[in-house]
Design a protein around this motif. Structure first.
Motif, short mmCIF file in Angstrom:
data_model
loop_
_atom_site.label_atom_id
_atom_site.label_comp_id
_atom_site.label_asym_id
_atom_site.label_seq_id
_atom_site.Cartn_x
_atom_site.Cartn_y
_atom_site.Cartn_z
N THR A 242 -28.46 35.33 -29.69
CA THR A 242 -27.13 35.21 -30.28
C THR A 242 -26.14 34.77 -29.19
N PRO A 243 -25.14 33.97 -29.56
CA PRO A 243 -24.14 33.56 -28.55
C PRO A 243 -23.30 34.74 -28.12
N PRO A 244 -22.81 34.72 -26.90
CA PRO A 244 -21.96 35.83 -26.44
C PRO A 244 -20.68 35.92 -27.25
N ASP A 245 -20.21 37.12 -27.42
CA ASP A 245 -18.97 37.35 -28.17
C ASP A 245 -17.77 37.12 -27.27
N LEU A 246 -17.00 36.10 -27.59
CA LEU A 246 -15.82 35.77 -26.80
C LEU A 246 -14.53 36.30 -27.42
N SER A 247 -14.68 37.07 -28.48
CA SER A 247 -13.47 37.56 -29.17
C SER A 247 -12.71 38.58 -28.34
N SER A 411 -12.71 33.88 -19.50
CA SER A 411 -12.86 33.63 -18.07
C SER A 411 -13.97 32.61 -17.84
N ALA A 412 -14.09 32.17 -16.59
CA ALA A 412 -15.14 31.22 -16.25
C ALA A 412 -16.52 31.82 -16.49
N GLN A 413 -16.68 33.10 -16.21
CA GLN A 413 -17.98 33.75 -16.45
C GLN A 413 -18.28 33.82 -17.94
N ASP A 414 -17.27 34.07 -18.76
CA ASP A 414 -17.49 34.08 -20.21
C ASP A 414 -17.92 32.70 -20.69
N VAL A 415 -17.28 31.66 -20.19
CA VAL A 415 -17.65 30.29 -20.57
C VAL A 415 -19.07 29.99 -20.11
N LEU A 416 -19.42 30.43 -18.90
CA LEU A 416 -20.77 30.18 -18.40
C LEU A 416 -21.81 30.89 -19.26
N ASP A 417 -21.51 32.12 -19.69
CA ASP A 417 -22.45 32.82 -20.57
C ASP A 417 -22.63 32.08 -21.89
N ALA A 418 -21.54 31.54 -22.43
CA ALA A 418 -21.64 30.77 -23.67
C ALA A 418 -22.46 29.50 -23.48
N ARG A 425 -31.21 25.17 -20.95
CA ARG A 425 -32.00 24.36 -20.01
C ARG A 425 -31.13 23.59 -19.03
N SER A 426 -29.82 23.61 -19.20
CA SER A 426 -28.93 22.87 -18.30
C SER A 426 -27.64 23.66 -18.09
N VAL A 427 -27.76 24.84 -17.49
CA VAL A 427 -26.61 25.69 -17.24
C VAL A 427 -25.95 25.26 -15.93
N PRO A 428 -24.66 24.93 -15.94
CA PRO A 428 -24.00 24.47 -14.71
C PRO A 428 -23.70 25.64 -13.79
N PRO A 429 -23.39 25.37 -12.53
CA PRO A 429 -22.96 26.44 -11.61
C PRO A 429 -21.61 27.01 -12.03
N LEU A 430 -21.40 28.26 -11.67
CA LEU A 430 -20.14 28.91 -12.01
C LEU A 430 -18.96 28.21 -11.35
N ALA A 431 -19.15 27.72 -10.12
CA ALA A 431 -18.05 27.05 -9.42
C ALA A 431 -17.63 25.78 -10.15
N ALA A 432 -18.58 25.05 -10.73
CA ALA A 432 -18.23 23.84 -11.46
C ALA A 432 -17.45 24.17 -12.73
N VAL A 433 -17.84 25.24 -13.42
CA VAL A 433 -17.11 25.65 -14.63
C VAL A 433 -15.69 26.06 -14.27
N GLN A 434 -15.54 26.83 -13.18
CA GLN A 434 -14.20 27.25 -12.77
C GLN A 434 -13.35 26.04 -12.39
N SER A 435 -13.95 25.04 -11.74
CA SER A 435 -13.20 23.85 -11.36
C SER A 435 -12.73 23.07 -12.57
N VAL A 436 -13.58 22.97 -13.59
CA VAL A 436 -13.19 22.27 -14.81
C VAL A 436 -12.02 22.99 -15.48
#
Length: 855
Positions: A242-247, A411-418, A425-436
C-alpha cells in the motif's frame, strides 16, 4: 500453449495501442511487424525501462507469477491478498497492458478482444532474470512445471507430504525445527546451518532428513518453495503493498499556497530579469571547459543578493528558458538571447509560466553546481556536463506525489517513501528529492511546501495516461486521494498564478530621511523607476527603498535629467518631493557631466598649427572622423595606420609615434584568417506524438503479409540470415568473440561441438517434419527467448567456422547481447554461440518419441 508472440498477435488493436503508448521505446523506431515488436518488448533494456515505471503491487504480481509458473488472475489475487482484491486485479491488468505478463489462451491466430477469466498468465520471456534471485522470498528453482498444484494454483512438492513431515511439538527437536522453518518461511529462503552437535544444528539435520530443507553449497541450506508456500498458507506475500499515508503531512490553506507561490514566482522572475540586464552590458566569460567561472558566479550572487546556490539556480533557469546562451565570438561569453525582449514585454504571469515550464522539462541539474564529478573536478554552473536525462522525470514524479495530496506539504522523506511505492525499481536519492522540492519552491511551483494550482496546471500527465485520468497510471498511486493532473495548460497556469498576486500599487511614500515605502506590489512603471533611481533595502508586504548619491547618479547616467527625475518622483509620490531629496537630486545633477569622454582611435599633433589647419574640414578626409581638440591636436576615429596612409596619399609626410614621443615605423598589415574548428550546435530532439492505432494497423498488415509470403507461422520456425542457403555466413566480421565456437562447462573452447560434417545425431533430426523457416532474424530471436522462458527444446542449425551447418537439439537458457547460451541435453554440456551463427530455429514439440529414445 500460446507464446508471447502469439499473445501479441491475438491481442486487440486497442491493447496493442495501449502497450505502445505505455512503453514508447517499443514504437521508436517503428518495428517491422508484430514479431519484431515481441523481440523488442522482451529485450533486457526495454524490460528494465518497463519495470522502472511500475508500482509495488505490479511487482508483487510479477513475483507471484514467476513463483506460480502459470496462474490465473484469481489465483494471483488469492496468492497475494488471500482473497479477491481489486487492487491486485488492477495490477494484473496493468502488467498485461505493459506486456510484462501474457496470457496463455488458445491458438495464436485467434484475435481476442478480452481475456477469459481462466486464462493462464505467465511472465514475459527474460523478465524472471531481472527480478530478485528469490522473488517473493521464495526459491523458485525448486518448483517447476512438474510440480502439482495446491490451493490457489500454487506448486507443491510431488513427493513430500508437509503435514506428516513437520516435527511435532512433542518431539525433542520439534520446537527448534519449527523456529528454523518460521525464520526461513517469508524469506530469504537461504540460511547458514549451525554447527553439528548443537540443538539448532540437529534441528536443521532433522529437517534435511525429512525433505523440508535442501543442502546447498558449504553449510547453506535452502527452504524449497513448495514447503514455504504451505507454511505461508499458500500466500506469496504477507499483504498487498500500500502507498504511504501522506494525510498526516502539514496542511496548508489554498489562499496561503497561492500567495506564497506567487510571491516566490515574482521573486524568481525579478532575479532572472536583473541578471539578464546586468549581463547584457557586462557578459561573463566562458571557461575552456564550457562553464561559468566560480568568481563570476560569486559576482552574480552579490549582484542578486542571494547565496551562491540560488544564484546558480537563477543562471541555469535563464539558460534553460532560452534567455541566456553562449556567444562564441571572441572572447566567448554568456549573453542574453534575442528572446529576452519578447519575454520582458510579457506580463508577470506569462513570464513566470515561461520560466516554470522550462524548469519542469529541462535536463539541467543546478543542485550539482559546486560538487565534484567522478574525476574529482569541480562542476561549474552552465557546464555542458550538468545535464541529466532523468531530471525531468524526477521533477514530474516528485510533483505528482504532491498532486495526490493537494493542500499538504509532505517532507522530502515522505515524498521518497511515496516514490518507493510508486516506482520501487527506480527510487532516487533523498538529496535529489530535497533538491527538487527546493527548486520548486524557488520557482514558485510550490507554495508553503504544497503544490500550487498554477504548478499543477503545468505538470504533465503520467506516461501513457490520458489527461485528467484518475490514479492508476504508472506514476499515479492507486487508491490515493485526488486525481492526476491533466495536460499542461499555460493559460490556466497564468490565470491561477495571477490570482495569488497582490494588487499592483502605484504609490511611493517619500520620507524626509531620503527613504520611500511602496505599500504593496509596485506597478511595472514604479518598479522600473525604483530599479533606476533607488536602492531596495527590504522586501515583504511593503518595499522600503533609499535614495543615495549613487542611485540618483545611476538614473542620470540612464539619460534622465534632474527635472525629469523629480517629476516622476512627484507623480508616484503622495504630495510634494521632500526638500532633502530634491537637494540630493539637484546636487548630483550639478556634478554630473563635468568630465566628458569620447571615442578616438588615434590623434594628430603638430608644433605648427598651420599644418593642421583645414584638415578637419577637408571632405577628402571625412572618413577619418577628424575632430579638433586644440590648435595643435586633432583626434581621429580611424586607426593610426589608416590616418598615416590617408595623409601620405594626399601629399603630407606624417609619421607615427609612441606614447613617449619616439618615432614609430609602421609595418604593412598582413591579414590572416583564423582557423576555427567546426562547432555543432546542440539541438534537443523534439518529442513526437505517435499515432499508436495507426502503427498497430501497419504492424498487423505487415505481420499478416509476411506470414502469407512465408507460407508458415513465423513462431513455428525461423532462420537468421547470418547464414545463407548454401551455408555461408553473410557477416564480414570474424573474431574470437563472435565466431561459432562454443564454451564447455569448464569454460574452455570446444570446437568439437561444432562439427562441420554429418553426425549420427544429425541423421536422426526430423528434417522432413520441420517447417520451412523465414528470412527475418527477429523470428528466431523471438522463438529462442520464448523457448528459454518455457524451458523448451528447439532444433537449431548452427553454422560452423567453415560455413557448413550442423543441426542440434538445444534448450535455450538465455538470449542477450547477440549471444545464445543453451544446454545440450545430448552432450550434457552448455554452449554459448553468436546469434549470427544460427541458421534456423524450429520448435521440438514432441520429445517423447523415437528420436529422443535413440539419443
Amino acid at each position: 500453449m500460446s507464446t508471447f508472440t502469439g499473445f501479441l498477435r491475438s491481442s486487440s488493436d486497442e491493447r496493442l495501442g495501449a502497450l505502445l503508448a505505455r512503453r514508447p521505446d517499443l514504437a521508436s523506431p517503428s518495428p517491422g511487424n508484430l514479431t519484431s515488436l515481441a523481440v523488442r518488448a522482451t529485450g533486457r533494456a526495454s524490460l528494465e525501462r518497463a519495470l522502472a515505471s511500475v508500482d509495488a503491487v505490479v511487482l508483487q504480481v510479477l513475483e507471484a507469477a514467476v513463483v506460480l509458473d502459470g496462474a490465473t488472475s484469481a489465483a494471483l489475487q488469492d496468492a497475494i491478498a488471500g482473497r479477491r482484491d481489486a487492487e491486485v486485479a488492477r495490477a494484473v491488468d496493468d502488467a498485461l497492458t505493459l506486456a510484462l505478463l501474457y496470457a496463455d489462451q488458445g491458438p495464436d491466430d485467434e484475435r481476442t478482444e478480452s481475456l477469459s477469466a481462466d486464462a493462464v498468465l505467465r511472465v514475459a520471456p527474460g523478465l524472471a532474470d531481472l527480478l530478485d534471485a528469490h522473488p517473493a522470498g521464495l526459491a523458485v528453482e525448486v518448483s517447476g512445471p512438474a510440480a502439482r498444484s495446491g490451493p490457489a494454483g500454487t506448486p507443491t512438492s510431488p513427493t513430500t507430504s508437509l503435514t506428516s513431515a513437520l516435527p511435532d511439538d512433542d518431539e525433542p527437536l520439534g520446537a527448534p525445527a519449527r523456529a528454523v522453518l518460521d525464520a526461513l518461511a517469508w524469506g530469504p529462503p537461504v540460511g547458514l546451518a549451525p554447527a553439528p552437535g548443537t540443538t539448532a544444528g540437529d534441528a536443521v539435520a532433522l529437517l534435511v532428513a525429512r525433505g523440508l530443507l535442501v543442502r546447498g553449497s558449504g553449510r547453506h541450506v535452502l527452504l524449497p518453495a513448495s514447503v514455504a508456500l504451505e507454511l505461508r498458507g499458500w500466500r506469496t506475500h504477507r499483504a498487498v503493498a500500500t502507498p504511504p499515508d501522506l494525510s498526516d503531512a502539514p496542511s496548508r490553506r489554498p489562499e496561503t499556497v497561492a500567495a506564497e507561490s506567487a510571491s516566490a514566482g515574482e521573486r524568481c522572475v525579478r532575479l532572472v530579469a536583473r541578471l539578464l540586464r546586468e549581463w547584457e552590458h557586462e557578459p561573463p566569460g566562458v571557461l575552456r571547459s564550457g562553464g561559468l567561472a566560480v568568481r563570476e558566479l560569486r559576482r552574480a550572487a552579490q549582484l542578486l543578493e542571494v547565496e551562491e546556490g540560488e544564484a546558480a539556480f537563477v543562471v541555469e533557469l535563464a539558460f534553460a528558458a532560452g534567455l541566456l546562451a553562449q556567444d562564441d565570438d571572441e572572447p566567448a561569453a554568456f549573453v542574453p538571447t534575442a528572446d529576452v525582449d519578447a519575454w520582458t514585454a510579457l506580463d508577470l504571469p506569462a513570464r513566470w509560466v515561461a520560466l516554470a515550464s522550462a524548469w519542469l522539462v529541462t535536463a539541467r541539474t543546478p543542485w550539482l553546481v559546486g560538487s565534484r564529478d567522478e574525476r574529482g573536478n569541480l562542476i561549474a554552473a552552465l557546464d555542458p556536463e550538468l545535464s541529466r536525462p532523468w531530471a525531468p522525470r524526477l521533477r514530474a514524479a516528485v510533483l505528482r506525489v504532491l498532486a495526490r495530496v493537494p493542500g499538504t506539504a509532505p517532507s522530502a522523506q515522505d515524498v521518497l517513501d511515496a516514490l518507493g511505492w510508486a516506482t520501487p525499481r527506480s527510487v532516487p536519492p533523498l538529496a535529489a528529492v530535497q533538491s527538487v522540492l527546493t527548486e520548486a519552491a524557488r520557482v514558485g511551483v510550490l507554495g508553503a511546501g504544497a503544490l500550487s494550482e498554477a504548478g499543477g496546471a503545468l505538470l504533465p500527465p503520467a506516461p501513457g495516461s490520458a489527461p485528467g485520468s484518475t490514479p492508476g497510471a504508472p506514476d499515479a498511486g492507486p487508491g490515493a486521494p485526488g486525481t492526476a493532473p491533466g495536460a499542461p495548460d499555460a493559460a490556466s497556469a497564468a490565470e491561477a498564478f495571477a490570482t495569488g498576486l497582490a494588487p499592483e500599487v502605484g504609490d511611493l511614500l517619500l520620507q524626509g530621511d531620503l527613504t520611500g515605502i511602496v505599500p504593496g506590489r509596485p506597478s511595472p512603471a514604479l518598479e522600473a523607476l525604483i530599479e533606476r533611481a533607488a536602492a531596495v533595502e527590504s522586501r515583504g508586504g511593503a518595499i522600503t527603498v533609499r535614495f543615495t548619491p549613487d542611485s540618483v547618479r545611476r538614473a542620470l547616467d540612464d539619460g534622465l535629467t534632474a527635472d525629469e527625475l523629480l517629476d516622476r518622483l512627484a507623480a508616484f509620490g503622495r504630495g510634494s518631493v521632500p526638500q532633502g531629496l530634491e537637494y540630493l537630486v539637484r546636487d548630483a545633477a550639478r556634478r554630473h557631466g563635468r568630465l566628458r569622454a569620447g571615442a578616438a582611435s588615434s590623434y594628430l599633433r603638430a608644433d605648427d598649427p598651420a599644418l593642421l589647419a583645414g584638415l578637419a574640414d577637408d571632405p577628402r578626409l571625412a572618413d577619418l572622423g577628424l575632430l579638433q581638440l586644440a590648435p595643435t591636436v586633432l583626434a581621429a576615429q580611424a586607426s593610426t595606420h589608416e590616418v598615416v596612409e590617408a595623409l601620405r596619399a594626399h601629399g603630407l609626410a606624417p609619421v607615427a609615434e609612441t606614447p613617449d614621443g619616439q618615432v614609430l615605423h609602421l609595418e604593412r598589415t598582413v591579414r590572416r584568417a583564423r582557423r576555427r574548428g567546426s562547432r555543432r550546435a546542440f539541438t534537443p530532439v523534439a518529442s513526437r506524438t505517435v499515432d499508436t492505432l495507426a502503427l498497430v494497423r501497419r504492424l498487423r498488415s505487415s505481420d499478416e503479409r509476411g506470414t502469407s509470403d512465408a507460407g508458415t507461422t513465423p513462431a513455428t520456425g525461423a532462420s537468421v540470415p547470418g547464414a545463407g542457403p548454401a551455408g555461408t555466413t553473410s557477416s564480414t566480421t570474424s573474431d574470437a568473440a563472435s565466431s561459432g565456437s562454443t564454451v564447455s562447462d569448464a569454460g574452455t573452447p570446444d570446437d568439437s561441438n561444432l562439427r562441420t560434417g554429418p553426425t549420427t545425431h544429425d541423421t536422426r533430426a526430423p528434417r522432413s517434419s520441420a517447417p520451412a523457416g523465414t528470412a527475418d532474424p527477429v523470428d528466431a530471436l523471438a522463438l529462442l527467448r520464448e523457448a528459454a522462458a518455457e524451458r523448451a527444446n528447439v532444433w537449431v542449425e548452427l553454422v560452423g567456422p567453415t560455413g557448413r551447418p550442423e543441426r542440434r537439439l538445444l534448450r535455450p537458457l538465455r538470449v542477450e547481447g547477440g549471444r545464445l547460451r543453451a544446454a545440450d541435453p545430448v552432450r550434457e554440456s552448455e554452449l554459448t554461440v553468436a546469434v549470427h551463427r544460427i541458421g534456423t530455429v524450429e520448435r521440438a514439440d514432441d520429445l517423447a518419441g523415437t528420436d529422443q529414445e535413440d539419443m
